[in-house]
Design a protein around this motif. Structure first.
Motif, PDB file in Angstrom:
ATOM      1  N   ARG A  59      -8.663  -3.072 -15.871  1.00 22.50           N
ATOM      2  CA  ARG A  59      -8.160  -2.047 -16.762  1.00 22.50           C
ATOM      3  C   ARG A  59      -6.809  -2.478 -17.330  1.00 22.50           C
ATOM      4  N   ASN A  60      -6.376  -1.747 -18.346  1.00 26.33           N
ATOM      5  CA  ASN A  60      -5.077  -2.044 -18.932  1.00 26.33           C
ATOM      6  C   ASN A  60      -3.979  -1.852 -17.891  1.00 26.33           C
ATOM      7  N   PHE A  61      -2.894  -2.576 -18.093  1.00 25.65           N
ATOM      8  CA  PHE A  61      -1.789  -2.498 -17.145  1.00 25.65           C
ATOM      9  C   PHE A  61      -1.246  -1.080 -17.076  1.00 25.65           C
ATOM     10  N   SER A  62      -1.051  -0.605 -15.854  1.00 25.62           N
ATOM     11  CA  SER A  62      -0.492   0.723 -15.632  1.00 25.62           C
ATOM     12  C   SER A  62       0.658   0.586 -14.655  1.00 25.62           C
ATOM     13  N   LEU A  63       1.845   1.019 -15.080  1.00 27.00           N
ATOM     14  CA  LEU A  63       3.010   0.929 -14.212  1.00 27.00           C
ATOM     15  C   LEU A  63       2.839   1.799 -12.979  1.00 27.00           C
ATOM     16  N   ASP A  64       2.244   2.977 -13.144  1.00 30.40           N
ATOM     17  CA  ASP A  64       2.054   3.875 -12.009  1.00 30.40           C
ATOM     18  C   ASP A  64       1.132   3.259 -10.966  1.00 30.40           C
ATOM     19  N   ARG A  65       0.010   2.654 -11.414  1.00 28.00           N
ATOM     20  CA  ARG A  65      -0.918   2.022 -10.474  1.00 28.00           C
ATOM     21  C   ARG A  65      -0.268   0.844  -9.774  1.00 28.00           C
ATOM     22  N   SER A  66       0.533   0.070 -10.517  1.00 28.58           N
ATOM     23  CA  SER A  66       1.180  -1.094  -9.921  1.00 28.58           C
ATOM     24  C   SER A  66       2.199  -0.668  -8.858  1.00 28.58           C
ATOM     25  N   VAL A  67       2.989   0.362  -9.174  1.00 27.37           N
ATOM     26  CA  VAL A  67       3.967   0.841  -8.204  1.00 27.37           C
ATOM     27  C   VAL A  67       3.269   1.424  -6.979  1.00 27.37           C
ATOM     28  N   ASP A  68       2.190   2.159  -7.204  1.00 30.18           N
ATOM     29  CA  ASP A  68       1.441   2.742  -6.085  1.00 30.18           C
ATOM     30  C   ASP A  68       0.879   1.653  -5.184  1.00 30.18           C
ATOM     31  N   MET A  69       0.386   0.580  -5.790  1.00 29.76           N
ATOM     32  CA  MET A  69      -0.170  -0.513  -4.997  1.00 29.76           C
ATOM     33  C   MET A  69       0.912  -1.205  -4.174  1.00 29.76           C
ATOM     34  N   LEU A  70       2.102  -1.407  -4.770  1.00 30.57           N
ATOM     35  CA  LEU A  70       3.154  -2.153  -4.098  1.00 30.57           C
ATOM     36  C   LEU A  70       3.868  -1.341  -3.021  1.00 30.57           C
ATOM     37  N   VAL A  71       4.100  -0.052  -3.274  1.00 29.17           N
ATOM     38  CA  VAL A  71       4.931   0.732  -2.356  1.00 29.17           C
ATOM     39  C   VAL A  71       4.124   1.657  -1.456  1.00 29.17           C
ATOM     40  N   ARG A  72       2.810   1.809  -1.695  1.00 27.96           N
ATOM     41  CA  ARG A  72       2.028   2.673  -0.825  1.00 27.96           C
ATOM     42  C   ARG A  72       0.849   1.940  -0.196  1.00 27.96           C
ATOM     43  N   GLN A  73      -0.028   1.380  -1.033  1.00 28.88           N
ATOM     44  CA  GLN A  73      -1.254   0.795  -0.505  1.00 28.88           C
ATOM     45  C   GLN A  73      -0.979  -0.464   0.319  1.00 28.88           C
ATOM     46  N   ALA A  74      -0.216  -1.405  -0.257  1.00 30.23           N
ATOM     47  CA  ALA A  74      -0.002  -2.690   0.426  1.00 30.23           C
ATOM     48  C   ALA A  74       0.712  -2.535   1.772  1.00 30.23           C
ATOM     49  N   PRO A  75       1.861  -1.852   1.836  1.00 32.58           N
ATOM     50  CA  PRO A  75       2.526  -1.749   3.151  1.00 32.58           C
ATOM     51  C   PRO A  75       1.696  -0.996   4.179  1.00 32.58           C
ATOM     52  N   ARG A  76       0.905  -0.016   3.757  1.00 33.90           N
ATOM     53  CA  ARG A  76       0.091   0.719   4.726  1.00 33.90           C
ATOM     54  C   ARG A  76      -1.077  -0.119   5.233  1.00 33.90           C
ATOM     55  N   GLN A  77      -1.642  -0.944   4.364  1.00 36.32           N
ATOM     56  CA  GLN A  77      -2.697  -1.833   4.830  1.00 36.32           C
ATOM     57  C   GLN A  77      -2.140  -2.834   5.835  1.00 36.32           C
ATOM     58  N   ILE A  78      -0.962  -3.367   5.564  1.00 36.37           N
ATOM     59  CA  ILE A  78      -0.360  -4.339   6.476  1.00 36.37           C
ATOM     60  C   ILE A  78       0.007  -3.668   7.801  1.00 36.37           C
ATOM     61  N   PHE A  79       0.600  -2.490   7.727  1.00 39.81           N
ATOM     62  CA  PHE A  79       1.024  -1.785   8.937  1.00 39.81           C
ATOM     63  C   PHE A  79      -0.167  -1.414   9.814  1.00 39.81           C
ATOM     64  N   ALA A  80      -1.293  -1.071   9.196  1.00 40.30           N
ATOM     65  CA  ALA A  80      -2.456  -0.611   9.946  1.00 40.30           C
ATOM     66  C   ALA A  80      -3.350  -1.753  10.425  1.00 40.30           C
ATOM     67  N   ASP A  81      -3.062  -2.981  10.040  1.00 40.12           N
ATOM     68  CA  ASP A  81      -3.937  -4.109  10.397  1.00 40.12           C
ATOM     69  C   ASP A  81      -3.688  -4.528  11.845  1.00 40.12           C
ATOM     70  N   PRO A  82      -4.684  -4.445  12.727  1.00 37.32           N
ATOM     71  CA  PRO A  82      -4.482  -4.864  14.121  1.00 37.32           C
ATOM     72  C   PRO A  82      -4.139  -6.343  14.255  1.00 37.32           C
ATOM     73  N   CYS A  83      -4.600  -7.171  13.320  1.00 30.98           N
ATOM     74  CA  CYS A  83      -4.285  -8.602  13.387  1.00 30.98           C
ATOM     75  C   CYS A  83      -2.789  -8.840  13.244  1.00 30.98           C
ATOM     76  N   VAL A  84      -2.131  -8.035  12.414  1.00 31.24           N
ATOM     77  CA  VAL A  84      -0.677  -8.149  12.267  1.00 31.24           C
ATOM     78  C   VAL A  84       0.012  -7.757  13.567  1.00 31.24           C
ATOM     79  N   HIS A  85      -0.490  -6.717  14.217  1.00 33.34           N
ATOM     80  CA  HIS A  85       0.094  -6.288  15.488  1.00 33.34           C
ATOM     81  C   HIS A  85      -0.031  -7.380  16.543  1.00 33.34           C
ATOM     82  N   VAL A  86      -1.237  -7.948  16.665  1.00 33.78           N
ATOM     83  CA  VAL A  86      -1.479  -8.967  17.684  1.00 33.78           C
ATOM     84  C   VAL A  86      -0.607 -10.189  17.438  1.00 33.78           C
ATOM     85  N   CYS A  87      -0.584 -10.674  16.197  1.00 34.38           N
ATOM     86  CA  CYS A  87       0.196 -11.874  15.889  1.00 34.38           C
ATOM     87  C   CYS A  87       1.687 -11.611  16.043  1.00 34.38           C
TER      88      CYS A  87
END
Length: 326
Positions: A82-110
């Motif tokens: 889709r066309n570039f959306s600043l809102d989607r990009s900010v949501d991905m960087l500040v909400r989706q990405a850190p929560r995926q990393i925080f919730a990943d058990p592999c990150v915890h183990v390593c």
């Protein structure tokens, strides 16, 4: 009613979905038509369910192949760029990405494995009275002598030296990250490589902290600024690779190829964060760490960088009640 009859009755839905795909491909996605988009999404979900049934009951290969093509085509139309959306990009960087990393058990183990072994090895390496030979047994006498020789003189260099150091450490740090990431698909070599780097680095830090070691002060003046970036990046690289390896073993009912694809998507935010941290570590290590700036500035940079990573990975990554963490 048997499964063959059921799928035959739903064939008209496949034809409608194929017709909608043709229309969307010819004129592009139509904005502002919610009923049409809802119908397309409903047909797509039904086709996915039909494909699962067709594979489970081993229907004729021609039917299964047709549904594979139809589902893939509809998926590309539904989720195409889709066309570039600043809102989607900010949501991905500040909400989706850190929560995926925080919730990943592999990150915890390593993270627990690496930093646990790092601090334990550092304490053992510092124990000069009880374990005087521990650093030599782990790292090697030649390596210890080389470290003392490198940091015997005070840190002072020109701009050309900084550029050379930056390019060297970008290559060096990237090599460590790629090694941990590549071994992840084999799981055991990944864990061994991560543990080895943790023990070797921790022992080196502990040895250089001894009172009798030459160049200890210069060593810590050099590593303080870039250490938080570099150590965290190593952990994330190993976690991303380990995620791929677990995808081949724990398929959760999917075929191994599909499970690997799902794991690869889950690993994207982790390896992207590791790449950014490796780059920041290399820049810091090449320009700030060897500079003659006061140690206070380097220590403040380390504190700020550690605080920023904690805020991003923990504060932003911690799941909120009532909010879906993708």
């Amino acid at each position: 009613m048997n499964i063959v009859s059921l799928l035959e009755q739903r064939r008209h839905g496949w034809e409608e979905l194929e017709r909608l795909c043709d229309e969307m491909q010819s004129r592009g996605r139509t904005r502002g038509k919610a009923p049409g988009a809802t119908r397309f999404a409903s047909l797509y979900r039904s086709a996915c369910a039909d494909l699962a049934l067709a594979e489970a009951y081993q229907l004729p290969p021609a039917t299964v192949e047709y549904l594979h093509r139809l589902v893939g085509r509809a998926h590309n139309q539904l989720y195409r760029s889709r066309n570039f959306s600043l809102d989607r990009s900010v949501d991905m960087l500040v909400r989706q990405a850190p929560r995926q990393i925080f919730a990943d058990p592999c990150v915890h183990v390593c993270g627990i494995l690496f930093f646990g072994l790092f601090w334990l090895s550092m304490l053992l390496g510092m124990s000069e009275e009880r374990l005087p030979d521990f650093p030599a047994q782990v790292v090697g006498e030649a390596q210890l002598e080389q470290m003392e020789s490198n940091f015997e003189a005070e840190l002072d260099a020109g701009f050309d030296h900084y550029v050379m150091m930056a390019s060297f450490y970008i290559r060096h740090n990237t090599g460590i990250g790629l090694q941990c990431f590549a071994y992840g698909i084999l799981i055991i070599p990944c864990i061994f490589t991560l543990a080895y780097n943790a023990v070797a680095l921790g022992t080196s830090f502990g040895y250089m902290a001894r009172d009798s070691t030459t160049g200890g002060d210069n060593f810590f003046e050099f590593v303080t600024a870039h250490g938080p970036f570099e150590l965290t990046a190593i952990v994330l690289s190993a976690a991303a690779g380990l995620r791929l390896g677990l995808g081949l073993i724990s398929t959760t009912g999917l075929r191994r190829g599909d499970s690997l694809k799902v794991s690869a998507i889950r690993a994207i935010p982790v390896i992207a964060a590791a790449s950014v941290l490796f780059f920041l570590a290399a820049i810091t290590e090449g320009f700030l760490s060897p500079s003659p700036l006061p140690y206070t500035i380097k220590a403040m940079w380390a504190i700020l960088s550690s605080g920023a990573m904690t805020f991003y990975f923990v504060v932003l990554g911690f799941p909120r009640a009532g909010i879906d963490a993708t």
